[in-house]
Design a protein around this motif. Structure first.
Motif, PDB file in Angstrom:
ATOM      1  N   ASP A   6       0.834  -1.202   0.000  1.00 37.83           N
ATOM      2  CA  ASP A   6       0.000   0.000   0.000  1.00 37.83           C
ATOM      3  C   ASP A   6       0.866   1.247   0.000  1.00 37.83           C
ATOM      4  O   ASP A   6       1.945   1.273   0.610  1.00 37.83           O
ATOM      5  N   SER A   7       0.377   2.294  -0.643  1.00 34.68           N
ATOM      6  CA  SER A   7       0.993   3.632  -0.640  1.00 34.68           C
ATOM      7  C   SER A   7       2.483   3.592  -0.952  1.00 34.68           C
ATOM      8  O   SER A   7       3.319   4.048  -0.159  1.00 34.68           O
ATOM      9  N   PRO A   8       2.849   3.045  -2.087  1.00 31.74           N
ATOM     10  CA  PRO A   8       4.277   3.048  -2.439  1.00 31.74           C
ATOM     11  C   PRO A   8       4.708   4.441  -2.877  1.00 31.74           C
ATOM     12  O   PRO A   8       3.887   5.281  -3.248  1.00 31.74           O
ATOM     13  N   VAL A  37       0.710  -5.934  -7.924  1.00 32.30           N
ATOM     14  CA  VAL A  37       1.402  -5.730  -6.651  1.00 32.30           C
ATOM     15  C   VAL A  37       0.950  -4.428  -5.954  1.00 32.30           C
ATOM     16  O   VAL A  37       0.747  -4.402  -4.733  1.00 32.30           O
ATOM     17  N   TYR A  38       0.797  -3.363  -6.757  1.00 26.31           N
ATOM     18  CA  TYR A  38       0.511  -2.043  -6.155  1.00 26.31           C
ATOM     19  C   TYR A  38      -0.921  -1.570  -6.368  1.00 26.31           C
ATOM     20  O   TYR A  38      -1.313  -0.507  -5.865  1.00 26.31           O
ATOM     21  N   GLY A  39      -1.705  -2.326  -7.123  1.00 30.11           N
ATOM     22  CA  GLY A  39      -3.048  -1.873  -7.413  1.00 30.11           C
ATOM     23  C   GLY A  39      -3.041  -0.824  -8.520  1.00 30.11           C
ATOM     24  O   GLY A  39      -2.081  -0.721  -9.291  1.00 30.11           O
ATOM     25  N   ASP A  40      -4.093  -0.038  -8.584  1.00 27.07           N
ATOM     26  CA  ASP A  40      -4.240   0.966  -9.651  1.00 27.07           C
ATOM     27  C   ASP A  40      -3.470   2.228  -9.275  1.00 27.07           C
ATOM     28  O   ASP A  40      -4.042   3.320  -9.135  1.00 27.07           O
ATOM     29  N   PHE A  41      -2.171   2.092  -9.120  1.00 25.74           N
ATOM     30  CA  PHE A  41      -1.340   3.212  -8.689  1.00 25.74           C
ATOM     31  C   PHE A  41      -0.900   4.071  -9.868  1.00 25.74           C
ATOM     32  O   PHE A  41      -0.771   5.282  -9.755  1.00 25.74           O
TER      33      PHE A  41
END
Length: 358
Positions: A6-8, A37-41
């Motif tokens: 979360d929140s990379p 791994v990070y989602g819709d970042f």
């Protein structure tokens, strides 16, 4: 693959993109791995853009420094902006910003509003551009009045009889404030046609004191307010004071009227000397220091707003009824305001005080 991080940080994700790109992975596949791994970042377009940058030889993962306009406010910048403002009070923020092209419009606006404390307002209409002599005369009158008030207090106010002439129209449009109405968010926009005072009108001469109206005279049609007419009005005023204000004549009336020609004619002066009345020296071009102008007539015109009269009798009866309906506190307040207005005039070095008191 289930999301694990979360929140990379931006740099972390860009490093992962660079790693996969060096291994020969396609941008679309890198995007899928990133989302797993990070989602819709990050969007697929951004992933493709960073792959292109790495292919061009870029190795830095951080954002490049921008050469935008400075946002730091300095004392020197604030002083220069104020100097321009003092030179041209009508300058707009956009025009002001052109003097400082390296400073953003947002920063200029912030300096003007927050650091310098300026607000843009409309100019106030005044009866006349006062000369230095006019201001000296106004200050002299204000000082004289305040000195008398300091010595006699309310006894001075009890002696004041003031009066003036005003036009009363058969139709007076509502003021903007009177036409206000509640509007729902879904209601259509309210419109109003612009209207003017009617051509039919009557000149009213009104004298009053702290207790109420002493005399109201309506000028007959096709006549003018001249010294002979004003002479007769003053004679009727004396009789009204004798009948309505027992003891005021013996205390000596302090008459406050302006310096219109009928008021300052020799015939008028001679009559007032015979009456043994004190006449306060009202400065020229000073409706803001005349109780009828700054108080009584303002309230009267507000009351008449939106009313129509079919004939002069109806108009006169309505006006006379309103004068009688207003209590003594109303009239007393109008006379008492003269003290604060004289004080303001003195503090403003003779300049105009706000006219309306409603």
């Amino acid at each position: 693959m289930e999301k694990k991080i979360d929140s990379p940080s931006d740099c972390e994700v860009r490093a992962v993109i660079r790693f996969f790109y060096v291994e020969g992975m396609r941008p679309v596949d890198i995007y899928r791995r990133i989302c797993g791994v990070y989602g819709d970042f990050m969007s697929q377009r951004d992933v493709t853009r960073w792959c292109k940058r790495f292919s061009e030889g870029r190795t830095d993962l951080h954002d490049l420094k921008r050469s935008g306009r400075p946002t730091i406010k300095t004392a020197d910048l604030i002083a220069k902006i104020e100097e321009v403002l003092r030179t041209d009070r009508r300058i707009t923020i956009a025009e002001l910003q052109q003097h400082f092209p390296d400073v953003s419009k947002t920063v200029v606006h912030e300096i003007v509003k927050e650091d310098l404390g300026y607000n843009k307002i409309c100019a106030r209409w005044v009866p006349r551009m006062l000369t230095d002599q006019h201001k000296k005369n106004r200050m002299s009158s204000a000082l004289t009045f305040l000195s008398l008030y300091n010595e006699f207090g309310d006894e001075l106010l009890d002696r004041i009889v003031t009066g003036d002439e005003t036009w009363v129209y058969y139709y007076t449009p509502e003021s903007k404030q009177q036409s206000l109405q509640w509007k729902h968010v879904d209601s259509p926009r309210v419109t109003k046609f612009k209207t003017n005072n009617s051509n039919l009108k009557v000149m009213a001469t009104v004298f009053w004191d702290r207790q109420g109206v002493l005399l109201v005279e309506y000028l007959p049609q096709r006549e003018t307010v001249n010294k002979e007419y004003y002479f007769d009005v003053l004679c009727r005023l004396k009789n009204a004071i004798k009948n309505k204000r027992k003891g005021l004549l013996s205390k000596k009336v302090l008459l406050l009227h302006d310096n219109a020609r009928p008021h300052t004619a020799n015939l008028t002066k001679s009559l007032l000397q015979d009456f043994k009345w004190d006449v306060f020296d009202h400065p020229a071009y000073s409706p803001d220091l005349a109780p009828s102008d700054y108080y009584l007539f303002c309230h009267l015109k507000k009351f008449l707003g939106g009313k129509k009269f079919s004939d002069q009798d109806e108009l006169e009866n309505t006006v006379n009824t309103w004068f009688k309906k207003m209590g003594a506190d109303f009239y007393s307040q109008g006379i008492e305001k003269l003290v604060s207005r004289m004080d303001k005039c003195l503090n403003l070095n003779g300049d105009y005080v706000e006219k309306s008191e409603i």
